[in-house]
Design a protein around this motif. Sequence first.
Motif: not given
Length: 296
Positions: A5-12, A42-43, A49-50
């Motif tokens: 996943p994009p790092p920005a999503w993981l950071r969020t 999106a993540l 999975h939720p």
Amino acid sequence: MRNLPPPAWLRTFEAAARLGGFTAAGAELGLTPAAVSQQIRALEARIGHPLFHRLPRGVELTELGLSYLPSVRRAFDDLAGATAGLFGVAGGRPLVVRAPPSFSVLCIAPRLHRFRAAHPRVQIRLCSATWAETAAEESIDIDIRYGDGRWPAGDVRRLTAPGSVLVCPADMDLGPDPLEGLRPRLAGGAIHIIGCDSFWDAFADAMGLPRGEIGRGVSVDSSLAALEMVASGLGVGLIAPDLASAFARRGGIRVRADLALAHDQAHYVVLPARDAPRPEAALFRDWLLSEMTAEG
């Protein structure tokens, strides 16, 4: 290319999990709550999975979210550590570490040469503060605090074992029954640490002694001062185990682990939550946790 996943999503995701909500995560990351929610959805769609339960008042991690969080956090910490270790401090600004004087002298100073040898580019500014509220919060990158760990914000991790141990002069013989041998020494030679005054009452209760048997010899505002007084023969003290064992290596005192007080106060390392921590702050935090764990 790994299908990550994009790092920005993981950071969020990490910020929302750590701060307990999308609004707080957005405030930290400079995003609207709606943008945070959109990135989390999106993540979740990407991994299938939720990660959060949406509740009427906030959010709560799902079981899978709880399992995923440590790996995400570790990945960011590893990346931060590698960045700081290779490239040093951005802009030449030193890493500001605030700690109580006793912890600075007894636990950080004797070890700091190892951090400097491993990370020579990281400049350290060690500031001592007896009370955490006395220094400007905006300037602190790492905060070492003594307490129960229940602070409202920040990444909080326990450094040391909770509780206190009795310390006495090295040549003090308490005899075959240590508690009975201690009682006459308590009447006029109990050294009290300001802010921890209740510990002696709790010690008396735990040992089955009348509280009135514990006299107030001298009161000080640091464990280091109390330890020096114990070593000089002035009395006995109740001290955090990490500080007592560090001072005992110098000689002059004995640590009586058989006369210990259980409570929830300990030293914690805190990364303030005002913004994303500096990479070298996470690096120092992880190094100090490793050092104290190895010692324990």
